[in-house]
Design a protein around this motif. Structure first.
Motif, short mmCIF file in Angstrom:
data_model
loop_
_atom_site.label_atom_id
_atom_site.label_comp_id
_atom_site.label_asym_id
_atom_site.label_seq_id
_atom_site.Cartn_x
_atom_site.Cartn_y
_atom_site.Cartn_z
N GLU A 1 8.09 -14.91 31.59
CA GLU A 1 8.28 -14.08 32.77
C GLU A 1 8.38 -14.95 34.03
OE1 GLU A 1 8.81 -10.93 32.65
OE2 GLU A 1 8.34 -10.63 30.54
N ALA A 2 9.04 -14.41 35.05
CA ALA A 2 9.15 -15.13 36.32
C ALA A 2 7.76 -15.34 36.92
CB ALA A 2 10.02 -14.32 37.29
N ASP B 1 17.79 -24.48 35.64
CA ASP B 1 16.86 -23.39 35.95
C ASP B 1 17.50 -22.02 35.81
OD1 ASP B 1 14.28 -22.70 36.62
OD2 ASP B 1 14.56 -22.87 38.78
N GLU B 2 16.80 -21.13 35.10
CA GLU B 2 17.22 -19.74 34.89
C GLU B 2 18.57 -19.66 34.19
OE1 GLU B 2 16.88 -18.05 38.88
OE2 GLU B 2 14.84 -17.40 38.40
N ASN C 1 14.13 -16.64 32.23
CA ASN C 1 13.24 -15.50 32.45
C ASN C 1 13.48 -14.38 31.43
OD1 ASN C 1 12.11 -16.77 34.69
ND2 ASN C 1 13.58 -15.85 36.10
N LYS D 1 7.54 -4.87 37.62
CA LYS D 1 7.43 -6.33 37.62
C LYS D 1 5.96 -6.71 37.78
CE LYS D 1 8.42 -10.70 37.90
NZ LYS D 1 7.02 -11.15 37.88
#
Length: 310
Positions: free
Chosen positions: A48-49, A142-143, A185, A244
Protein backbone atom coordinates in the motif's frame (compact mmCIF):
# COMPACT_ATOMS: atom_id res chain seq x y z
CA UNK A 1 36.83 2.55 -2.27
CA UNK A 2 35.23 4.01 0.85
CA UNK A 3 33.69 1.67 3.38
CA UNK A 4 30.36 3.42 2.87
CA UNK A 5 30.12 2.04 -0.67
CA UNK A 6 30.68 -1.61 0.35
CA UNK A 7 27.55 -3.74 0.15
CA UNK A 8 26.39 -5.43 3.37
CA UNK A 9 27.78 -8.92 3.88
CA UNK A 10 24.99 -10.32 6.07
CA UNK A 11 21.40 -9.75 7.12
CA UNK A 12 22.69 -8.15 10.33
CA UNK A 13 24.83 -5.75 8.28
CA UNK A 14 21.76 -4.89 6.21
CA UNK A 15 19.73 -4.14 9.34
CA UNK A 16 22.56 -1.90 10.53
CA UNK A 17 22.72 -0.19 7.15
CA UNK A 18 18.99 0.57 7.21
CA UNK A 19 19.23 1.76 10.81
CA UNK A 20 22.03 4.16 9.84
CA UNK A 21 19.61 5.62 7.31
CA UNK A 22 16.94 6.02 10.04
CA UNK A 23 14.82 3.25 8.52
CA UNK A 24 13.18 0.87 10.99
CA UNK A 25 12.91 -2.48 9.23
CA UNK A 26 11.96 -5.95 10.36
CA UNK A 27 14.29 -8.86 9.71
CA UNK A 28 12.31 -10.26 6.79
CA UNK A 29 12.65 -7.01 4.83
CA UNK A 30 16.37 -6.80 5.63
CA UNK A 31 16.74 -10.40 4.43
CA UNK A 32 15.01 -9.62 1.12
CA UNK A 33 17.20 -6.57 0.59
CA UNK A 34 20.39 -8.47 1.47
CA UNK A 35 19.58 -11.28 -0.95
CA UNK A 36 18.71 -8.81 -3.69
CA UNK A 37 22.08 -7.10 -3.31
CA UNK A 38 24.01 -10.35 -2.91
CA UNK A 39 22.42 -12.05 -5.93
CA UNK A 40 22.51 -8.87 -8.08
CA UNK A 41 18.77 -9.05 -8.63
CA UNK A 42 16.39 -6.07 -8.72
CA UNK A 43 14.25 -5.72 -5.60
CA UNK A 44 10.53 -5.50 -6.33
CA UNK A 45 8.63 -3.90 -3.44
CA UNK A 46 4.87 -4.05 -3.50
CA UNK A 47 2.40 -2.75 -0.92
CA UNK A 48 0.00 0.00 0.00
CA UNK A 49 1.03 3.63 -0.49
CA UNK A 50 2.84 5.14 2.45
CA UNK A 51 4.44 1.97 3.79
CA UNK A 52 8.04 3.05 3.11
CA UNK A 53 8.86 1.37 -0.21
CA UNK A 54 10.42 4.38 -1.92
CA UNK A 55 12.36 5.27 1.21
CA UNK A 56 14.39 2.06 0.96
CA UNK A 57 16.01 3.22 -2.30
CA UNK A 58 16.76 6.61 -0.77
CA UNK A 59 18.35 4.98 2.27
CA UNK A 60 20.49 2.72 0.06
CA UNK A 61 21.73 5.75 -1.86
CA UNK A 62 22.47 7.69 1.33
CA UNK A 63 24.17 4.95 3.33
CA UNK A 64 26.17 3.44 0.46
CA UNK A 65 27.22 6.83 -0.89
CA UNK A 66 25.84 6.13 -4.35
CA UNK A 67 23.86 8.47 -6.63
CA UNK A 68 20.11 7.96 -6.69
CA UNK A 69 18.55 8.00 -10.15
CA UNK A 70 14.76 8.04 -9.96
CA UNK A 71 12.27 7.21 -12.67
CA UNK A 72 8.83 8.31 -11.51
CA UNK A 73 6.32 6.28 -13.48
CA UNK A 74 3.01 7.57 -14.81
CA UNK A 75 0.38 6.57 -17.35
CA UNK A 76 1.72 6.94 -20.87
CA UNK A 77 5.40 6.79 -19.87
CA UNK A 78 7.43 5.91 -22.96
CA UNK A 79 11.04 5.25 -23.95
CA UNK A 80 11.64 8.92 -24.79
CA UNK A 81 10.89 9.91 -21.21
CA UNK A 82 12.39 6.88 -19.47
CA UNK A 83 15.47 5.98 -21.53
CA UNK A 84 16.55 8.45 -24.21
CA UNK A 85 15.50 10.78 -26.96
CA UNK A 86 17.30 12.72 -29.65
CA UNK A 87 17.73 16.46 -29.31
CA UNK A 88 15.81 17.35 -32.45
CA UNK A 89 16.21 21.11 -31.98
CA UNK A 90 20.01 20.83 -31.88
CA UNK A 91 19.99 18.40 -34.80
CA UNK A 92 18.00 20.84 -36.95
CA UNK A 93 20.33 23.66 -35.98
CA UNK A 94 23.33 21.53 -36.94
CA UNK A 95 21.78 20.73 -40.33
CA UNK A 96 21.14 24.40 -41.08
CA UNK A 97 24.61 25.47 -39.97
CA UNK A 98 26.20 22.76 -42.10
CA UNK A 99 24.12 23.73 -45.15
CA UNK A 100 24.90 27.40 -44.67
CA UNK A 101 28.65 26.82 -44.49
CA UNK A 102 28.79 24.14 -47.17
CA UNK A 103 30.29 21.72 -44.67
CA UNK A 104 30.25 17.92 -44.32
CA UNK A 105 28.72 15.64 -46.88
CA UNK A 106 25.39 13.97 -46.27
CA UNK A 107 26.69 10.66 -44.91
CA UNK A 108 29.10 12.36 -42.53
CA UNK A 109 26.36 14.70 -41.35
CA UNK A 110 23.94 11.84 -40.75
CA UNK A 111 26.55 9.98 -38.73
CA UNK A 112 27.28 13.06 -36.66
CA UNK A 113 23.62 13.84 -36.01
CA UNK A 114 23.13 10.50 -34.29
CA UNK A 115 26.24 10.69 -32.13
CA UNK A 116 26.29 10.92 -28.36
CA UNK A 117 26.41 14.71 -28.24
CA UNK A 118 22.84 14.86 -29.58
CA UNK A 119 21.55 12.11 -27.29
CA UNK A 120 19.43 13.18 -24.30
CA UNK A 121 19.90 10.57 -21.60
CA UNK A 122 16.92 9.82 -19.39
CA UNK A 123 17.01 7.96 -16.03
CA UNK A 124 17.44 4.37 -17.24
CA UNK A 125 20.25 5.20 -19.67
CA UNK A 126 21.89 7.39 -17.04
CA UNK A 127 21.79 4.51 -14.56
CA UNK A 128 23.43 2.10 -17.01
CA UNK A 129 26.24 4.54 -17.84
CA UNK A 130 26.89 5.91 -14.36
CA UNK A 131 29.54 3.95 -12.49
CA UNK A 132 32.63 5.30 -10.75
CA UNK A 133 35.17 3.16 -8.91
CA UNK A 134 32.83 0.21 -8.51
CA UNK A 135 29.98 2.34 -7.22
CA UNK A 136 27.05 1.85 -9.56
CA UNK A 137 24.04 4.05 -8.80
CA UNK A 138 20.76 3.14 -7.17
CA UNK A 139 18.02 3.10 -9.83
CA UNK A 140 14.55 3.64 -8.40
CA UNK A 141 11.67 2.76 -10.74
CA UNK A 142 8.84 4.16 -8.65
CA UNK A 143 5.17 3.16 -8.93
CA UNK A 144 5.58 0.84 -11.89
CA UNK A 145 1.88 -0.03 -11.69
CA UNK A 146 1.08 3.41 -13.13
CA UNK A 147 2.61 2.49 -16.50
CA UNK A 148 1.19 0.17 -19.14
CA UNK A 149 2.20 -3.27 -20.42
CA UNK A 150 4.29 -2.09 -23.43
CA UNK A 151 6.62 -0.27 -21.06
CA UNK A 152 6.87 -3.37 -18.87
CA UNK A 153 7.87 -5.36 -21.95
CA UNK A 154 10.66 -2.90 -22.66
CA UNK A 155 11.92 -3.21 -19.07
CA UNK A 156 12.57 -6.91 -19.56
CA UNK A 157 15.77 -6.20 -21.52
CA UNK A 158 16.92 -3.75 -18.87
CA UNK A 159 16.27 -6.09 -15.94
CA UNK A 160 17.60 -9.20 -17.68
CA UNK A 161 20.83 -7.93 -19.21
CA UNK A 162 21.19 -4.40 -17.79
CA UNK A 163 21.39 -3.00 -21.26
CA UNK A 164 19.32 -0.97 -23.69
CA UNK A 165 19.48 -0.74 -27.46
CA UNK A 166 19.40 2.62 -29.22
CA UNK A 167 18.81 1.74 -32.90
CA UNK A 168 20.79 4.67 -34.31
CA UNK A 169 23.54 4.46 -31.69
CA UNK A 170 23.99 0.84 -30.62
CA UNK A 171 23.65 -1.19 -27.44
CA UNK A 172 24.57 0.39 -24.12
CA UNK A 173 25.46 -2.18 -21.45
CA UNK A 174 26.27 -1.38 -17.83
CA UNK A 175 29.87 -2.08 -16.81
CA UNK A 176 28.49 -2.64 -13.32
CA UNK A 177 24.74 -3.20 -12.90
CA UNK A 178 22.94 -0.51 -10.91
CA UNK A 179 21.17 -1.42 -7.68
CA UNK A 180 17.57 -1.53 -8.89
CA UNK A 181 14.53 -1.00 -6.68
CA UNK A 182 11.06 -1.19 -8.24
CA UNK A 183 7.93 -0.22 -6.33
CA UNK A 184 4.23 -0.79 -6.95
CA UNK A 185 1.13 0.27 -5.04
CA UNK A 186 -0.70 -2.61 -6.72
CA UNK A 187 -3.32 -0.51 -8.49
CA UNK A 188 -2.93 -3.20 -11.17
CA UNK A 189 -1.04 -6.47 -11.42
CA UNK A 190 2.51 -6.37 -12.77
CA UNK A 191 3.34 -9.05 -15.34
CA UNK A 192 4.95 -12.24 -14.05
CA UNK A 193 7.87 -11.81 -16.46
CA UNK A 194 8.94 -8.69 -14.56
CA UNK A 195 8.52 -10.34 -11.15
CA UNK A 196 10.55 -13.40 -12.18
CA UNK A 197 13.56 -11.19 -12.78
CA UNK A 198 13.30 -9.62 -9.33
CA UNK A 199 13.47 -10.54 -5.69
CA UNK A 200 9.92 -9.87 -4.45
CA UNK A 201 8.81 -8.49 -1.09
CA UNK A 202 5.42 -7.30 0.14
CA UNK A 203 5.82 -4.24 2.39
CA UNK A 204 2.96 -4.42 4.87
CA UNK A 205 1.76 -1.98 7.48
CA UNK A 206 3.95 -2.31 10.58
CA UNK A 207 2.66 -3.77 13.81
CA UNK A 208 2.23 -1.45 16.80
CA UNK A 209 5.67 -2.01 18.32
CA UNK A 210 7.53 -1.32 15.07
CA UNK A 211 5.37 1.70 14.24
CA UNK A 212 6.20 3.11 17.68
CA UNK A 213 9.90 2.59 16.94
CA UNK A 214 9.42 4.41 13.64
CA UNK A 215 7.89 7.39 15.43
CA UNK A 216 10.79 7.50 17.87
CA UNK A 217 13.13 7.82 14.89
CA UNK A 218 11.07 10.04 12.58
CA UNK A 219 9.21 12.17 15.16
CA UNK A 220 11.51 12.10 18.22
CA UNK A 221 10.09 15.35 19.58
CA UNK A 222 6.66 13.76 20.16
CA UNK A 223 6.04 12.82 23.83
CA UNK A 224 6.14 9.04 24.31
CA UNK A 225 2.62 8.89 25.77
CA UNK A 226 1.25 10.78 22.77
CA UNK A 227 3.16 8.52 20.36
CA UNK A 228 1.65 5.43 22.01
CA UNK A 229 -1.86 6.87 21.65
CA UNK A 230 -1.23 7.84 18.03
CA UNK A 231 0.03 4.38 17.10
CA UNK A 232 -2.83 2.60 18.91
CA UNK A 233 -5.38 4.91 17.26
CA UNK A 234 -3.92 4.41 13.77
CA UNK A 235 -3.72 0.65 14.24
CA UNK A 236 -7.46 0.59 15.01
CA UNK A 237 -8.28 2.82 12.04
CA UNK A 238 -6.60 0.30 9.74
CA UNK A 239 -9.22 -2.27 10.71
CA UNK A 240 -12.03 -0.05 9.41
CA UNK A 241 -13.60 -0.09 5.97
CA UNK A 242 -12.07 3.11 4.61
CA UNK A 243 -11.33 4.14 1.03
CA UNK A 244 -7.65 4.73 1.87
CA UNK A 245 -6.10 3.47 5.07
CA UNK A 246 -3.39 5.69 6.58
CA UNK A 247 0.18 4.60 5.89
CA UNK A 248 3.26 5.05 8.02
CA UNK A 249 3.93 8.37 6.29
CA UNK A 250 0.57 9.67 7.52
CA UNK A 251 1.27 8.43 11.06
CA UNK A 252 4.51 10.41 11.05
CA UNK A 253 2.78 13.50 9.62
CA UNK A 254 0.09 13.32 12.31
CA UNK A 255 2.62 12.96 15.12
CA UNK A 256 4.58 15.94 13.84
CA UNK A 257 1.40 18.02 13.45
CA UNK A 258 0.22 17.24 16.98
CA UNK A 259 3.66 18.09 18.34
CA UNK A 260 3.52 21.47 16.63
CA UNK A 261 0.20 22.03 18.38
CA UNK A 262 1.90 21.21 21.73
CA UNK A 263 -0.46 18.32 22.41
CA UNK A 264 0.56 15.87 25.11
CA UNK A 265 -2.35 13.49 24.58
CA UNK A 266 -5.18 12.84 22.15
CA UNK A 267 -8.64 14.27 22.75
CA UNK A 268 -11.77 14.22 20.56
CA UNK A 269 -11.56 17.86 19.48
CA UNK A 270 -7.90 17.59 18.50
CA UNK A 271 -8.59 14.44 16.48
CA UNK A 272 -11.47 16.10 14.64
CA UNK A 273 -9.36 19.16 13.85
CA UNK A 274 -6.35 17.25 12.54
CA UNK A 275 -7.83 14.28 10.68
CA UNK A 276 -6.69 15.84 7.41
CA UNK A 277 -3.10 14.97 8.36
CA UNK A 278 -4.06 11.31 8.72
CA UNK A 279 -6.79 10.69 6.14
CA UNK A 280 -6.78 12.01 2.57
CA UNK A 281 -10.38 11.47 1.44
CA UNK A 282 -13.34 13.49 2.69
CA UNK A 283 -15.62 10.45 2.87
CA UNK A 284 -13.16 8.76 5.21
CA UNK A 285 -12.85 11.88 7.35
CA UNK A 286 -16.64 12.24 7.56
CA UNK A 287 -17.00 8.58 8.55
CA UNK A 288 -14.50 8.92 11.39
CA UNK A 289 -15.13 12.43 12.68
CA UNK A 290 -17.20 12.90 15.82
CA UNK A 291 -18.66 9.95 17.71
CA UNK A 292 -16.67 7.28 15.87
CA UNK A 293 -13.34 8.97 16.63
CA UNK A 294 -14.40 9.41 20.28
CA UNK A 295 -15.35 5.73 20.51
CA UNK A 296 -12.01 4.59 19.11
CA UNK A 297 -10.13 6.95 21.42
CA UNK A 298 -11.97 5.52 24.47
CA UNK A 299 -10.95 2.00 23.39
CA UNK A 300 -7.35 3.14 22.94
CA UNK A 301 -7.21 4.69 26.39
CA UNK A 302 -8.69 1.62 28.06
CA UNK A 303 -6.29 -0.75 26.30
CA UNK A 304 -3.23 1.39 27.03
CA UNK A 305 -4.26 1.76 30.68
CA UNK A 306 -4.67 -1.98 31.03
CA UNK A 307 -1.23 -2.46 29.48
CA UNK A 308 0.24 0.18 31.83
CA UNK A 309 1.29 2.28 28.83
CA UNK A 310 -0.54 5.49 29.67
Amino acid sequence: MSSASVLPQSVEDTLTLLSQGRYVADRSLATALFLSLKLHRPLFLEGEAGTGKTEIAKVLSQTLGRPLIRLQCYEGLDIASAVYEWNYARQMMEIRLTEATGGADRLALESDLFSERFLIKRPILQALETSTAGRAPVLLIDELDRTDEPFEAFLLEVLSDFQVTVPEFGTVKAEEPPLVVLTSNRTREIHDAIKRRCFYYWVDYPDASRELEILKVKAPEAPEALSRQIVAFVQKIRTLDLFKLPGVAETIDWAQALTQLDRLALDPDTINDTLGALLKYQDDIAKLRGSEAARILDEVKIELAEAGAL
